[in-house]
Enzyme design. Structure first.
Site: not given
Ligand code: NAD
Length: 488
Positions: A182, A235-236, A240, A257, A291, A390
């Site tokens: 996806k 992703g975020s 996550g 991750e 990231c 972040e």
């Protein structure tokens, strides 16, 4: 305005399930935006739960069919062929990714080469992962087998689609899993072309199924699906955490991750000429939407003023513009990402932080593009929001430290722990720092090791858990079975 992938012989509004391209069940689509101009380039599929159901079923069937019967060597050959076809189309893939993600052309090209490299690496490794025999009681022979999990779900972000597909789908296929991919709604185009390349390379039906769509629709359906045996997500942190909850419900393993706030620590004895390009590039590459971006630069006090001035000088030379112009920095992925980043810059001004330097947005940058000038910020405490969160934009903060102990405390003083860099000529200090830094990768007198498909990658803390890349990913994408035979 509709199909943007006719040059690649496919329809961008289609998804790929059970070896065939076709529309989603609803036929609905989403716009694909060019971040360099803000204009809509065409459409992609808006997959949803029904399409994910079909994709998972196709993957399950593949495990019982041609794909499931292939030897590890045969799987490896297919992956290597995919890598070769990717290399043959590197320029086309690079241009497509540059337009879709907004990253400067040469950076997009490096991503396409990395995708090929992952296919070569995992193709070559497919038949080199094996079990062991274990010495045990008299009369027994005990050995282990590494088996695929089954159906693996891959939810991929928009910042490095090709690299992240390469490292996660590549490793999963090498171990004989059947994958459902996806891609992110903001940037799905190279995922679709990669899928077509895999088909052309002879990847059997159902081994890879690709369903673009929104996170809360197709993504949620994939993460919650009871037919999925392993989830890989990049992703975020909030998403996550949801993915991990969904995995917990189905009791399946998950690799997360989730980004970071990675430091580079510069000691007074560092080789500054060598360090300087790494210090800046690691913060602004892909407009900081990386990231493993190094968004915190920790500088030893005796060097602070001198290095800050050199960093500022580098920043003033950074040029920002459309991806195809291939300047230092491109636009951000979207208007909403730009809003997040400019919100941090507003806070910096409001709190009276020192804007040490900014890059320049070129006159050729279209007004509708999502441009933010790279910004170097100083004069803040390590616990300030800009030194903790972040930002995911071209913003670096500079923090002074006195000694090794304080450097470690600041470096480890966020919720994240993805990567870290250390610049020092003192070998003992390098070894001590490598041990003390709380993260998944440490770079001594470099940063990033040029990507390194061979190097296990992942985080601790809120940066996530599990490892992708290298052989570690092959262990993660397989399940270990112990066989104990009693023969007297
Ligand atoms: P995100 O986490 O929302 O999206 C990443 C992927 O997850 C996309 O494919 C998305 O469709 C999917 N997704 C979203 N919601 C989902 C859900 N409910 N269930 C299942 N899948 C879902 O990230 P974003 O909104 O694109 O970016 C927001 C922030 O995330 C950024 O500002 C950045 O801090 C961080 N981020 C980090 C990375 C990274 O590489 N670590 C990548 C992208 C974004």
């Amino acid at each position: 305005m509709s199909n943007i992938l006719s040059d690649f012989g496919i329809d961008s509004r289609h998804c790929f399930i059970a070896g065939a391209w076709g529309p989603t069940a609803s036929g609905e689509t989403l716009p694909a935006e060019d971040p360099s101009s803000g204009e809509t380039m065409g459409e992609i599929a808006r997959g949803a739960a029904t399409d994910i159901d079909r994709a998972v079923a196709a993957a399950r069937t593949a495990l019982q069919g041609e794909w499931g019967r292939m030897t590890a060597t045969e799987r490896g050959r297919v992956l290597v062929r995919i890598g070769q076809l990717v290399l043959e189309q590197v320029d086309q893939l690079a241009e497509l990714e540059a337009r879709d993600v907004g990253k400067p052309l040469s950076q997009a090209r490096a991503d396409a080469v990395a995708l090929a490299r992952y296919m070569e690496f995992y193709g070559g490794a497919a038949d080199k992962v094996h079990g062991e025999t274990i010495p045990f009681n008299a009369g027994y022979t005990v050995y282990t087998l590494r088996e695929p999990h089954g159906v693996t779900g891959h939810i991929v972000p928009w910042n490095y689609p090709m690299q992240i597909i390469g490292r996660s789908v590549g490793a999963a296929l090498a171990m004989g899993n059947a994958a459902v991919l996806k891609p992110a709604e903001e940037a799905s185009l190279t995922a679709l072309v990669f899928t077509e390349i895999a088909r052309q390379a002879g990847l059997p039906e159902g081994a890879l199924n690709t369903v673009p769509g929104l996170g809360e629709e197709a993504g949620a359906a994939l993460s919650e699906h009871s037919g999925v045996n392993h989830l890989s997500f990049t992703g975020s942190v909030p998403v996550g955490s949801m993915i991990q909850a969904a995995a917990a419900k189905n009791v399946v393993p998950v690799t997360l991750e989730l980004g970071g706030k990675s430091p580079q620590v510069v000691f007074e004895d560092a080789d500054l000429d060598k360090a300087l390009p790494f210090l800046v590039r690691a913060g602004v590459q892909n407009a900081g939407q990386t990231c493993s971006a190094s968004s915190r630069l920790l500088i030893q006090r005796g060097l602070y003023d001198r290095l800050l001035e050199r960093l500022a000088e580098s920043y003033r030379g950074l040029k920002v513009g459309p991806a195809i112009a291939d300047l230092n920095v491109g636009p951000l992925i979207s208007g909403s990402q730009k809003k997040i980043v400019t919100g941090f810059l507003d806070l910096a001004r409001q709190d009276g932080l020192q804007i040490a330097a900014q890059g320049e947005i070129s006159a050729e940058a279209p007004a509708g593009g999502h441009y933010v000038a790279p910004t170097l910020i100083a004069g803040l405490a390590p616990d300030h929001k800009l030194a903790q969160d972040e930002i995911f934009g071209p913003v670096q903060v500079v923090l002074p430290f006195e000694d090794e102990e304080e450097a470690v405390a600041i470096a480890n003083g966020t919720d994240y722990g993805l990567v870290a860099g250390v610049w020092s000529k003192d070998g003992d200090r390098q070894m001590r720092m490598a041990r003390k830094l709380h993260c998944g990768q440490v770079f001594l007198n470099n940063y990033g090791a040029a990507g390194g498909a061979e190097l296990p990658f992942g985080g601790v803390g809120k940066s996530g858990h599990g490892r992708e890349k290298g052989f570690e990913a092959l262990y993660g994408f397989s399940s270990l079975k112990t066989v104990a035979a009693h023969h007297g």
